[in-house]
Design a protein around this motif. Sequence first.
Motif, short mmCIF file in Angstrom:
data_model
loop_
_atom_site.label_atom_id
_atom_site.label_comp_id
_atom_site.label_asym_id
_atom_site.label_seq_id
_atom_site.Cartn_x
_atom_site.Cartn_y
_atom_site.Cartn_z
N ASN A 1 0.83 -1.21 0.00
CA ASN A 1 0.00 0.00 0.00
C ASN A 1 0.86 1.27 0.00
N GLU A 2 0.56 2.19 -0.91
CA GLU A 2 1.37 3.42 -1.02
C GLU A 2 1.34 4.26 0.26
N ASP A 3 0.17 4.31 0.89
CA ASP A 3 0.07 5.09 2.12
C ASP A 3 0.97 4.50 3.21
N TYR A 4 1.12 3.18 3.17
CA TYR A 4 2.01 2.52 4.13
C TYR A 4 3.44 2.98 3.91
N THR A 5 3.89 2.95 2.63
CA THR A 5 5.26 3.37 2.30
C THR A 5 5.52 4.79 2.80
N GLU A 6 4.50 5.65 2.59
CA GLU A 6 4.65 7.03 3.03
C GLU A 6 4.71 7.13 4.57
N LEU A 7 3.88 6.33 5.22
CA LEU A 7 3.84 6.38 6.69
C LEU A 7 5.17 5.90 7.30
N VAL A 8 5.80 4.92 6.65
CA VAL A 8 7.11 4.44 7.12
C VAL A 8 8.10 5.61 7.12
N GLU A 9 7.99 6.44 6.07
CA GLU A 9 8.88 7.61 5.98
C GLU A 9 8.56 8.67 7.03
N THR A 10 7.26 8.99 7.13
CA THR A 10 6.89 10.16 7.93
C THR A 10 6.70 9.84 9.42
N ASN A 11 6.25 8.65 9.71
CA ASN A 11 5.96 8.35 11.12
C ASN A 11 6.18 6.86 11.42
N PRO A 12 7.44 6.43 11.41
CA PRO A 12 7.71 5.00 11.60
C PRO A 12 7.23 4.47 12.97
N ARG A 13 7.19 5.33 13.97
CA ARG A 13 6.70 4.87 15.29
C ARG A 13 5.26 4.37 15.19
N LEU A 14 4.49 5.03 14.33
CA LEU A 14 3.08 4.65 14.17
C LEU A 14 2.97 3.31 13.45
N VAL A 15 3.91 3.09 12.50
CA VAL A 15 3.94 1.80 11.81
C VAL A 15 4.25 0.70 12.81
N VAL A 16 5.14 1.01 13.76
CA VAL A 16 5.46 0.04 14.81
C VAL A 16 4.19 -0.33 15.59
N GLU A 17 3.35 0.66 15.85
CA GLU A 17 2.09 0.38 16.58
C GLU A 17 1.23 -0.64 15.83
N ILE A 18 1.20 -0.51 14.49
CA ILE A 18 0.43 -1.48 13.69
C ILE A 18 0.98 -2.89 13.91
N TYR A 19 2.31 -3.01 13.82
CA TYR A 19 2.91 -4.34 13.96
C TYR A 19 2.75 -4.89 15.37
N GLU A 20 2.84 -4.01 16.35
CA GLU A 20 2.65 -4.47 17.74
C GLU A 20 1.23 -5.00 17.94
N ALA A 21 0.25 -4.30 17.35
CA ALA A 21 -1.13 -4.76 17.47
C ALA A 21 -1.30 -6.10 16.77
N TYR A 22 -0.65 -6.25 15.62
CA TYR A 22 -0.74 -7.50 14.85
C TYR A 22 -0.14 -8.65 15.64
N LEU A 23 1.04 -8.38 16.23
CA LEU A 23 1.72 -9.40 17.02
C LEU A 23 0.85 -9.82 18.21
N ALA A 24 0.30 -8.84 18.92
CA ALA A 24 -0.54 -9.12 20.09
C ALA A 24 -1.73 -9.98 19.69
N LYS A 25 -2.30 -9.68 18.54
CA LYS A 25 -3.46 -10.43 18.06
C LYS A 25 -3.06 -11.88 17.77
#
Lengths: 253, 253
Positions: A219-243
Amino acid sequence: MPRHRCTVYSESDYDDDDDNVTMRCLSCEDDYDPDDAGTCKECYDEANETEEEFKRQIQDLKSKVSFLTLASPLDAPSTTDLVLLPSGDSFSPSIPAHKAVLVSRSPVFRAMLENDMEESRSGTIKIADVSYDALRAFVNYLYTAEACLDNQMACNLLVLGEKYQVKHLKAYCEKYLISKLNWEKAIVNFAFAHQHNANQLQDAALAVIMENMDNLTKNEDYTELVETNPRLVVEIYEAYLAKQVNTAATLGL
Amino acid sequence: MPRHRCTVYSESDYDDDDDNVTMRCLSCEDDYDPDDAGTCKECYDEANETEEEFKRQIQDLKSKVSFLTLASPLDAPSTTDLVLLPSGDSFSPSIPAHKAVLVSRSPVFRAMLENDMEESRSGTIKIADVSYDALRAFVNYLYTAEACLDNQMACNLLVLGEKYQVKHLKAYCEKYLISKLNWEKAIVNFAFAHQHNANQLQDAALAVIMENMDNLTKNEDYTELVETNPRLVVEIYEAYLAKQVNTAATLGL
């Protein structure tokens, strides 16, 4: 919804052969088997009364809302005692309003106007980073609790609702944005909600992202988010892992 | 009201002997006979969904009412731009208010304040024949759609609601007075309602009088009404006669 066309059940309505016992539903008037039994007559009558009572309450509340709604100051500016100005847009006209209404709807405006601050003395409140249309819709909402939303307007008004602590408006916009959520908008909405403390929208967007993890990195928005706010991307992965950990625990893996 | 403690009905819950077929009600969980059948399961589920939807609507409307309610000008008079004065009571303080709110709630105040009338120029509106407490409650209602009523206050506010065409307040007071109606108050309420065009209260009071015709002429309020407004007494008798003629026609006499 029960349609209240009451049919009184009579003994002859069911067959003597117990394999074929049928009753007639008082609501839809179709016959049904004991397997499909819902409620007894007493509970059906009670539920109808409750429904009527709810309808009366809704009617009363709607009439109260209509009574309490104020005319927009744009339609009747004669008694207004201040103006709001979209500060970035020097060609736009100002928007008239009443101090009393602003103070009543927003603790931020209250602090501004009840203390002897510049806005109170000058009778002008400059609002930064907002278009004339959004500011006009914002002021209208303070008088009427109504706004005509599309995606952009809902975002603009949510930002104003957050900034001026107009909780009712913020919740109204969040509800709209949640109702329009889909995978295409999920990442943008997730980031936007995070930035403006819109927790319900953030949770809803995260849930949509969780359902589409296979497509996340494409997803393009994902690529952009990695650039602009990687901490927020980490939150996505942490939620995924917890699930995943939760699911594994539930399945006893 | 259904209590939604769902019990799934199973075949074993009813007897093979068809004289004793029983079903379990999904709402109250009691067994019932086919004679007491209410609805099928599908209609029960639908009714539950409807109930949940009504509850959500009520919640939304309550939150809207709370948002739209204004602070009473007596609590925060700093931005008010006029005062109301109970004209018969020269020792009472005046009551501050906002033109914008008065104009929004009452077409009579609108005509007064939007045209260049004395009240608009002076910023003072004199209200005749009203106590300070009633006027204060009246102004509060214009901001909050709430009032603390007893019989006297409901009558005072109904009169003001009628005079200033605040329909919502008038209906609110009528509803209160109807809820407190009994034979002792019926004649006084009937005359009062007639005087102030409160049709619903008048009909309700007349219905109570119709149920007590045996005691009518012994009632002191009746004796007084014959003196003060005999035409209204005639209305009672005409209604009584019409009812008797109707009853006779229904019974085929």
